[in-house]
Design a protein around this motif. Sequence first.
Motif, mmCIF file in Angstrom:
data_model
loop_
_atom_site.group_PDB
_atom_site.id
_atom_site.type_symbol
_atom_site.label_atom_id
_atom_site.label_comp_id
_atom_site.label_asym_id
_atom_site.label_seq_id
_atom_site.Cartn_x
_atom_site.Cartn_y
_atom_site.Cartn_z
ATOM 1 N N TYR A 1 76.912 56.730 27.639
ATOM 2 C CA TYR A 1 75.492 57.041 27.719
ATOM 3 C C TYR A 1 74.954 56.741 29.107
ATOM 4 N N HIS A 2 73.769 57.299 29.358
ATOM 5 C CA HIS A 2 73.097 57.103 30.643
ATOM 6 C C HIS A 2 72.239 55.845 30.625
ATOM 7 N N THR A 3 71.546 55.587 29.515
ATOM 8 C CA THR A 3 70.636 54.442 29.413
ATOM 9 C C THR A 3 70.951 53.590 28.204
ATOM 10 N N VAL A 4 70.454 52.361 28.233
ATOM 11 C CA VAL A 4 70.658 51.455 27.109
ATOM 12 C C VAL A 4 69.940 51.957 25.863
ATOM 13 N N ASP A 5 68.765 52.558 26.031
ATOM 14 C CA ASP A 5 68.038 53.083 24.875
ATOM 15 C C ASP A 5 68.818 54.201 24.192
ATOM 16 N N GLU A 6 69.429 55.070 25.008
ATOM 17 C CA GLU A 6 70.245 56.143 24.432
ATOM 18 C C GLU A 6 71.444 55.556 23.688
ATOM 19 N N MET A 7 72.047 54.551 24.254
ATOM 20 C CA MET A 7 73.212 53.930 23.618
ATOM 21 C C MET A 7 72.843 53.285 22.287
ATOM 22 N N LEU A 8 71.742 52.565 22.267
ATOM 23 C CA LEU A 8 71.321 51.882 21.038
ATOM 24 C C LEU A 8 70.910 52.872 19.967
ATOM 25 N N ALA A 9 70.348 53.993 20.379
ATOM 26 C CA ALA A 9 69.942 55.015 19.419
ATOM 27 C C ALA A 9 71.129 55.829 18.913
ATOM 28 N N GLY A 10 72.157 55.966 19.759
ATOM 29 C CA GLY A 10 73.256 56.863 19.427
ATOM 30 C C GLY A 10 74.443 56.224 18.748
ATOM 31 N N THR A 11 74.588 54.901 18.850
ATOM 32 C CA THR A 11 75.763 54.226 18.308
ATOM 33 C C THR A 11 75.360 52.921 17.641
ATOM 34 N N LYS A 12 75.858 52.672 16.443
ATOM 35 C CA LYS A 12 75.583 51.426 15.734
ATOM 36 C C LYS A 12 76.393 50.304 16.391
ATOM 37 N N LEU A 13 75.683 49.267 16.840
ATOM 38 C CA LEU A 13 76.323 48.168 17.550
ATOM 39 C C LEU A 13 75.991 46.829 16.901
ATOM 40 N N ASP A 14 76.905 45.871 17.046
ATOM 41 C CA ASP A 14 76.670 44.492 16.610
ATOM 42 C C ASP A 14 76.429 43.565 17.793
ATOM 43 N N VAL A 15 77.055 43.881 18.927
ATOM 44 C CA VAL A 15 77.018 43.031 20.117
ATOM 45 C C VAL A 15 76.818 43.904 21.342
ATOM 46 N N VAL A 16 76.020 43.400 22.282
ATOM 47 C CA VAL A 16 75.841 44.088 23.558
ATOM 48 C C VAL A 16 76.084 43.090 24.685
ATOM 49 N N SER A 17 76.883 43.485 25.669
ATOM 50 C CA SER A 17 77.048 42.722 26.904
ATOM 51 C C SER A 17 76.209 43.376 27.985
ATOM 52 N N VAL A 18 75.358 42.591 28.630
ATOM 53 C CA VAL A 18 74.499 43.100 29.703
ATOM 54 C C VAL A 18 75.126 42.703 31.036
ATOM 55 N N CYS A 19 75.595 43.706 31.775
ATOM 56 C CA CYS A 19 76.338 43.491 33.023
ATOM 57 C C CYS A 19 75.676 44.232 34.187
ATOM 58 N N THR A 20 74.369 44.159 34.249
ATOM 59 C CA THR A 20 73.587 44.869 35.253
ATOM 60 C C THR A 20 73.142 43.922 36.367
ATOM 61 N N PRO A 21 72.565 44.455 37.454
ATOM 62 C CA PRO A 21 71.865 43.575 38.397
ATOM 63 C C PRO A 21 70.761 42.791 37.688
ATOM 64 N N ASN A 22 70.387 41.656 38.260
ATOM 65 C CA ASN A 22 69.459 40.726 37.606
ATOM 66 C C ASN A 22 68.136 41.372 37.190
ATOM 67 N N LYS A 23 67.651 42.312 37.987
ATOM 68 C CA LYS A 23 66.359 42.947 37.723
ATOM 69 C C LYS A 23 66.297 43.599 36.350
ATOM 70 N N PHE A 24 67.448 44.014 35.834
ATOM 71 C CA PHE A 24 67.465 44.781 34.586
ATOM 72 C C PHE A 24 67.931 43.961 33.386
ATOM 73 N N HIS A 25 68.160 42.655 33.562
ATOM 74 C CA HIS A 25 68.619 41.817 32.457
ATOM 75 C C HIS A 25 67.615 41.798 31.303
ATOM 76 N N LYS A 26 66.356 41.577 31.633
ATOM 77 C CA LYS A 26 65.351 41.384 30.589
ATOM 78 C C LYS A 26 65.230 42.602 29.683
ATOM 79 N N ASP A 27 64.986 43.761 30.275
ATOM 80 C CA ASP A 27 64.725 44.946 29.458
ATOM 81 C C ASP A 27 65.929 45.318 28.603
ATOM 82 N N ALA A 28 67.119 45.265 29.175
ATOM 83 C CA ALA A 28 68.316 45.621 28.419
ATOM 84 C C ALA A 28 68.562 44.625 27.285
#
Length: 347
Positions: free
Chosen positions: A57-84
């Motif tokens: 996917y291109h964005t985290v919102d698309e990923m969360l909407a498109g695939t059922k997940l139990d766990v997410v690892s956030v591996c972005t630059p610091n600026k994007f930690h909160k929103d993801a």
Amino acid sequence: MTDTLRVGIVGAGGIAQQVHIPNYLKCGDKVEIVAICDVAFEKAQEAAEKFSIPNVYHTVDEMLAGTKLDVVSVCTPNKFHKDASIAALNAGCHVLCEKPPAMTVEEAQEMADAAKRAGKFLSYGFHYRHSKEVDTLKRFIDAGELGDIYAATAIAMRRRGIPGWGVFTNKALQGGGPLIDIGCHMLDAALFLMGYPEPTMVFGATYQKLGTRKGVGLLGDWDYENFTVEDMARGFVQFANGATLVLESAFAANVKIRDEMNVKLMGDAGGANVFPLEIYQEKHGALIDVSPAFLPEISPYEREIKRFVDACLGGEPPLSTPEQGVKLQRILNGLYRSAELGEAVRL
């Protein structure tokens, strides 16, 4: 409780491909990596092909909407930690977010609040907590071998270790330089071993002396013309229990040693140097130095991921908590604020 966790990865850069994905795969049938996203879509596609991840996917919102997940690892630059992280928590996922927690204390608190509302784990990638040295010393401390720990030193110093890749020298995306990047690792390890005391006051100083000019790069050539972070930070932290901590952190400094990551502790029953592990005590009328003859070898990254996976499957909670993340962020941002003002800051 599911027997296999469905994992999604946010950000397809080095920390995802070198740390998170390989160590999730080491967990065997406890984990299935089913999705990855990155705003640089081609990078996500490359990682998906490399590790056989079925959904891209291109964005985290698309990923969360498109695939059922139990766990997410956030591996972005610091600026994007909160929103993801908040998006994943709101979608009912446990979150392992890379360090530092965020850019500001307010963001870290928002993340902690979201985790509490969701009833999900939010843990941070402070992998030095999971090192054999910290793991062992924590047991000695819990057994009272150091007594009351009243002083600490946290060191994260490089002679010429400005990263020549990524966005580590971009203040807008990272929030700072060595203090928030490598300094936070040793700060967290020290706080963890001290029992995460409540900080009350900080005094910090930052310097930009070497990063803005061309020089020898032991980690590759960096973009010195667009270097917007500090190249060295020093700080002092006072805690409500009377303990104090001194911190030194640098990407580049004129020191002898190439790279030093260490924590030193002093208690009324003993002291310790963490890397390598040595314990200093007075016993039976003698001053003694104790060092382990053997410690089991295990990658701290592997142990971090394994423990997080086991926690999500109903085991012991993660070592790193959202509340500790807020406390650490208060210290980091307090030190930067103090450096800006040129005076001590009460937290």
